[in-house]
Scaffold this motif. Structure first.
Motif, PDB file in Angstrom:
ATOM      1  N   ALA A  46      64.009   4.825 -13.498  1.00  0.00           N
ATOM      2  CA  ALA A  46      62.566   5.022 -13.313  1.00  0.00           C
ATOM      3  C   ALA A  46      62.252   6.207 -12.400  1.00  0.00           C
ATOM      4  O   ALA A  46      61.372   6.136 -11.544  1.00  0.00           O
ATOM      5  CB  ALA A  46      61.922   3.736 -12.776  1.00  0.00           C
ATOM      6  N   GLY A  47      62.985   7.293 -12.585  1.00  0.00           N
ATOM      7  CA  GLY A  47      62.721   8.500 -11.811  1.00  0.00           C
ATOM      8  C   GLY A  47      63.325   8.518 -10.427  1.00  0.00           C
ATOM      9  O   GLY A  47      63.069   9.442  -9.652  1.00  0.00           O
ATOM     10  N   ALA A  48      64.132   7.510 -10.095  1.00  0.00           N
ATOM     11  CA  ALA A  48      64.765   7.440  -8.770  1.00  0.00           C
ATOM     12  C   ALA A  48      66.282   7.476  -8.907  1.00  0.00           C
ATOM     13  O   ALA A  48      66.853   7.026  -9.901  1.00  0.00           O
ATOM     14  CB  ALA A  48      64.338   6.173  -8.043  1.00  0.00           C
ATOM     15  N   LYS A  49      66.924   7.996  -7.881  1.00  0.00           N
ATOM     16  CA  LYS A  49      68.379   7.989  -7.783  1.00  0.00           C
ATOM     17  C   LYS A  49      68.768   6.933  -6.759  1.00  0.00           C
ATOM     18  O   LYS A  49      68.222   6.899  -5.654  1.00  0.00           O
ATOM     19  CB  LYS A  49      68.888   9.359  -7.342  1.00  0.00           C
ATOM     20  N   ILE A  50      69.683   6.056  -7.160  1.00  0.00           N
ATOM     21  CA  ILE A  50      70.097   4.954  -6.286  1.00  0.00           C
ATOM     22  C   ILE A  50      71.608   5.044  -6.086  1.00  0.00           C
ATOM     23  O   ILE A  50      72.371   5.051  -7.063  1.00  0.00           O
ATOM     24  CB  ILE A  50      69.730   3.574  -6.880  1.00  0.00           C
ATOM     25  N   GLY A  51      72.034   5.142  -4.854  1.00  0.00           N
ATOM     26  CA  GLY A  51      73.448   5.103  -4.523  1.00  0.00           C
ATOM     27  C   GLY A  51      73.712   3.962  -3.559  1.00  0.00           C
ATOM     28  O   GLY A  51      72.832   3.594  -2.778  1.00  0.00           O
ATOM     29  N   TRP A  52      74.897   3.382  -3.638  1.00  0.00           N
ATOM     30  CA  TRP A  52      75.181   2.260  -2.748  1.00  0.00           C
ATOM     31  C   TRP A  52      76.653   2.222  -2.350  1.00  0.00           C
ATOM     32  O   TRP A  52      77.536   2.756  -3.014  1.00  0.00           O
ATOM     33  CB  TRP A  52      74.773   0.928  -3.389  1.00  0.00           C
ATOM     34  N   ARG A  53      76.833   1.594  -1.211  1.00  0.00           N
ATOM     35  CA  ARG A  53      78.150   1.233  -0.706  1.00  0.00           C
ATOM     36  C   ARG A  53      77.995  -0.157  -0.099  1.00  0.00           C
ATOM     37  O   ARG A  53      76.919  -0.748  -0.192  1.00  0.00           O
ATOM     38  CB  ARG A  53      78.632   2.254   0.321  1.00  0.00           C
ATOM     39  N   ARG A  54      79.037  -0.654   0.516  1.00  0.00           N
ATOM     40  CA  ARG A  54      78.973  -2.052   0.967  1.00  0.00           C
ATOM     41  C   ARG A  54      77.884  -2.314   1.998  1.00  0.00           C
ATOM     42  O   ARG A  54      77.334  -3.404   2.054  1.00  0.00           O
ATOM     43  CB  ARG A  54      80.331  -2.472   1.550  1.00  0.00           C
ATOM     44  N   ASP A  55      77.564  -1.332   2.822  1.00  0.00           N
ATOM     45  CA  ASP A  55      76.643  -1.593   3.925  1.00  0.00           C
ATOM     46  C   ASP A  55      75.269  -0.957   3.755  1.00  0.00           C
ATOM     47  O   ASP A  55      74.416  -1.099   4.637  1.00  0.00           O
ATOM     48  CB  ASP A  55      77.259  -1.118   5.239  1.00  0.00           C
ATOM     49  N   ALA A  56      75.019  -0.244   2.652  1.00  0.00           N
ATOM     50  CA  ALA A  56      73.720   0.434   2.530  1.00  0.00           C
ATOM     51  C   ALA A  56      73.415   0.801   1.079  1.00  0.00           C
ATOM     52  O   ALA A  56      74.328   1.035   0.270  1.00  0.00           O
ATOM     53  CB  ALA A  56      73.687   1.691   3.392  1.00  0.00           C
ATOM     54  N   ILE A  57      72.125   0.843   0.782  1.00  0.00           N
ATOM     55  CA  ILE A  57      71.610   1.365  -0.486  1.00  0.00           C
ATOM     56  C   ILE A  57      70.718   2.537  -0.145  1.00  0.00           C
ATOM     57  O   ILE A  57      69.858   2.432   0.746  1.00  0.00           O
ATOM     58  CB  ILE A  57      70.797   0.296  -1.254  1.00  0.00           C
ATOM     59  N   VAL A  58      70.889   3.656  -0.837  1.00  0.00           N
ATOM     60  CA  VAL A  58      70.100   4.859  -0.575  1.00  0.00           C
ATOM     61  C   VAL A  58      69.287   5.180  -1.828  1.00  0.00           C
ATOM     62  O   VAL A  58      69.833   5.286  -2.931  1.00  0.00           O
ATOM     63  CB  VAL A  58      70.997   6.054  -0.207  1.00  0.00           C
ATOM     64  N   VAL A  59      67.969   5.348  -1.661  1.00  0.00           N
ATOM     65  CA  VAL A  59      67.059   5.600  -2.779  1.00  0.00           C
ATOM     66  C   VAL A  59      66.330   6.909  -2.528  1.00  0.00           C
ATOM     67  O   VAL A  59      65.762   7.125  -1.443  1.00  0.00           O
ATOM     68  CB  VAL A  59      66.030   4.459  -2.940  1.00  0.00           C
ATOM     69  N   SER A  60      66.308   7.771  -3.529  1.00  0.00           N
ATOM     70  CA  SER A  60      65.605   9.052  -3.424  1.00  0.00           C
ATOM     71  C   SER A  60      65.091   9.441  -4.797  1.00  0.00           C
ATOM     72  O   SER A  60      65.428   8.811  -5.807  1.00  0.00           O
ATOM     73  CB  SER A  60      66.540  10.138  -2.879  1.00  0.00           C
ATOM     74  N   ALA A  61      64.282  10.471  -4.867  1.00  0.00           N
ATOM     75  CA  ALA A  61      63.790  10.971  -6.145  1.00  0.00           C
ATOM     76  C   ALA A  61      64.951  11.548  -6.935  1.00  0.00           C
ATOM     77  O   ALA A  61      65.792  12.274  -6.396  1.00  0.00           O
ATOM     78  CB  ALA A  61      62.710  12.026  -5.929  1.00  0.00           C
TER      79      ALA A  61
END
Length: 337
Positions: A308-323
Motif C-alpha cells: 500500500a505504498g509503504a516499505k516495511i522492514g523488520w528484525r526481531r526487535d523492531a519494525i521500520v515503516v517508510s514511504a
C-alpha cells in the motif's frame, strides 16, 4: 371493541419521539443538509426533521445520478415538498460514469456532491436516512466480505469526513415505522426500481429477509450486533493508541519505528501497523494482505516487503515503516505480501 395498538415496529413516529431522536443525533450542529431522494426513508427524514421545533437550520438536497428518467420528476417532487415546509432545496447533478460497481460509484459521487453543496451553503453537517434495515444489510454484506471488527460495526450514527459531520439519525428505526409515519400524515413517496434489482447485493439480501429472520437473524439483532462490534472496535482503537504511545517513534531518517513489539497482541500489532502504513504510504490497504504480512513478521526473524505504498522492514526487535520508492514498470510484487 377497542382497536389494537400497532406493533412497535409498525407504529408511526410522533413529533415528540422525533424531537428526541433528532436532538440526540444532531447535537450542537448549526446547519444540517438533509439528503432526500424522494423515497420513503428520506421523505420521512425530511418530514420528521421539519416538525422538530428546536431544529437547527435545515436545508435539503436531492442528488440525481442520471441513471433513471424518473429521477427528474422525483427531485421536483422533493423540491415541492421542501418548499411547502419552508426549506430551501437544491438538485445536485452527480452522473455515474462507471459501468461496474454502480452502487459504490454512485455512493462516492453522491457524497462528493453533498460535501461540495454543504460547503457552498455553509452547512456543518449532512444527514442521511439510513435505517435499521440498511444497517442489518450492511452487517450481512460485511460478513460476506470477511470483514474484521471495524467493518462489522457497519455504519455509525455519526462520522466525520473531510471536516464534514455525517449524521444517520434513523439508524435504530425500522423502515416500517417510517412508512407508517408518512401514511399517518398523508405524505406520499417515490419507489426506486433499482431497490428491487437483483443485480445488486442489497436487493438480493432483502429477498432473503424472512428466511434470515426465521433463523433469528432479524434486523434488530443484526443492528444490536453492529452496536456491540462498534463498542469492541472502540476498545481496540484505544489499545492501539496506547501501543502507539509506548512503542512507536520517528527516527532520524523520518522512518516510523515500532520497538519491542513481540509482546503485543496480534490484533493490536495488526491495527498499529495498518495505521503506520496508511501514514507512510497512503495506498489502499486490504486486510488479507496485511494479515499475511503480520504472519511473516511474527514467523521470520527478519525481512522486508512493500504494501500500500509503504516499505516495511523488520528484525526481531523492531519494525521500520517508510514511504516506498516508486515502483518500476513490471516490478514484481514482494512474495508473501
Amino acid at each position: 371493541m377497542l382497536d389494537r395498538a400497532p406493533a412497535p415496529d409498525a407504529a408511526p413516529i410522533q413529533s415528540d419521539e422525533a424531537a428526541a431522536i433528532f436532538a440526540r443525533a444532531f447535537g450542537d450542529a448549526g446547519h444540517v443538509l438533509l439528503a432526500v431522494s424522494g423515497g420513503a426513508d428520506s421523505t420521512a427524514l425530511l418530514i420528521l426533521a421539519a416538525e422538530w421545533r428546536d431544529a437547527p437550520r435545515l436545508s435539503v438536497a436531492t442528488v440525481n445520478h442520471g441513471l433513471r428518467a424518473e429521477a427528474v420528476t422525483e427531485a421536483a417532487d422533493v423540491a415541492e415538498l421542501a418548499g411547502r415546509l419552508g426549506l430551501s432545496h437544491a438538485i445536485l447533478a452527480a452522473p455515474v460514469s462507471s459501468k461496474t460497481r454502480i452502487e459504490a460509484a454512485a455512493r462516492e459521487v453522491r457524497y462528493s456532491a453533498l460535501r461540495e453543496h454543504a460547503d457552498r451553503i455553509g452547512a456543518d453537517a449532512i444527514a442521511t436516512a439510513h435505517t435499521l434495515d440498511d444497517q442489518a444489510e450492511t452487517v450481512l454484506m460485511r460478513l460476506a466480505a470477511g470483514s474484521g471488527p471495524a467493518g462489522l460495526a457497519a455504519m455509525r450514527p455519526e462520522t466525520t469526513r473531510d471536516g464534514l459531520r455525517h449524521f444517520r439519525p434513523l439508524l435504530d428505526v425500522p423502515k416500517t415505522r417510517l412508512v407508517a409515519s408518512l401514511a399517518a400524515r398523508g405524505i406520499g413517496w417515490s419507489e426506486d426500481a433499482m431497490n428491487a434489482d437483483s443485480r445488486f447485493a442489497r436487493p438480493r439480501l432483502r429477498t432473503a429477509r424472512d428466511a434470515l429472520a426465521a433463523e433469528g437473524l432479524t434486523a434488530r439483532r443484526l443492528g444490536r450486533f453492529a452496536t456491540r462490534m462498534a463498542r469492541a472496535d472502540a476498545a481496540i482503537a484505544h489499545a492501539v493508541d496506547q501501543a502507539a504511545d509506548a512503542h512507536v517513534a520517528m527516527d532520524a531518517r523520518d522512518q516510523l519505528v515500532v520497538s519491542a513489539f513481540a509482546g503485543l497482541p496480534e490484533e493490536i500489532l495488526l491495527r498499529l501497523l495498518a495505521r503506520l502504513i496508511a501514514q507512510a504510504g497512503g495506498g489502499e490497504l486490504r486486510l488479507e494482505r496485511l494479515e499475511r504480512l503480520i504472519g511473516r513478521i511474527l514467523g521470520e526473524p527478519k525481512g522486508a516487503a512493500t504494501l500500500a505504498g509503504a516499505k516495511i522492514g523488520w528484525r526481531r526487535d523492531a519494525i521500520v515503516v517508510s514511504a516506498a520508492p516508486p515502483r518500476r514498470d513490471g516490478a514484481a510484487t514482494v512474495p508473501g505480501v
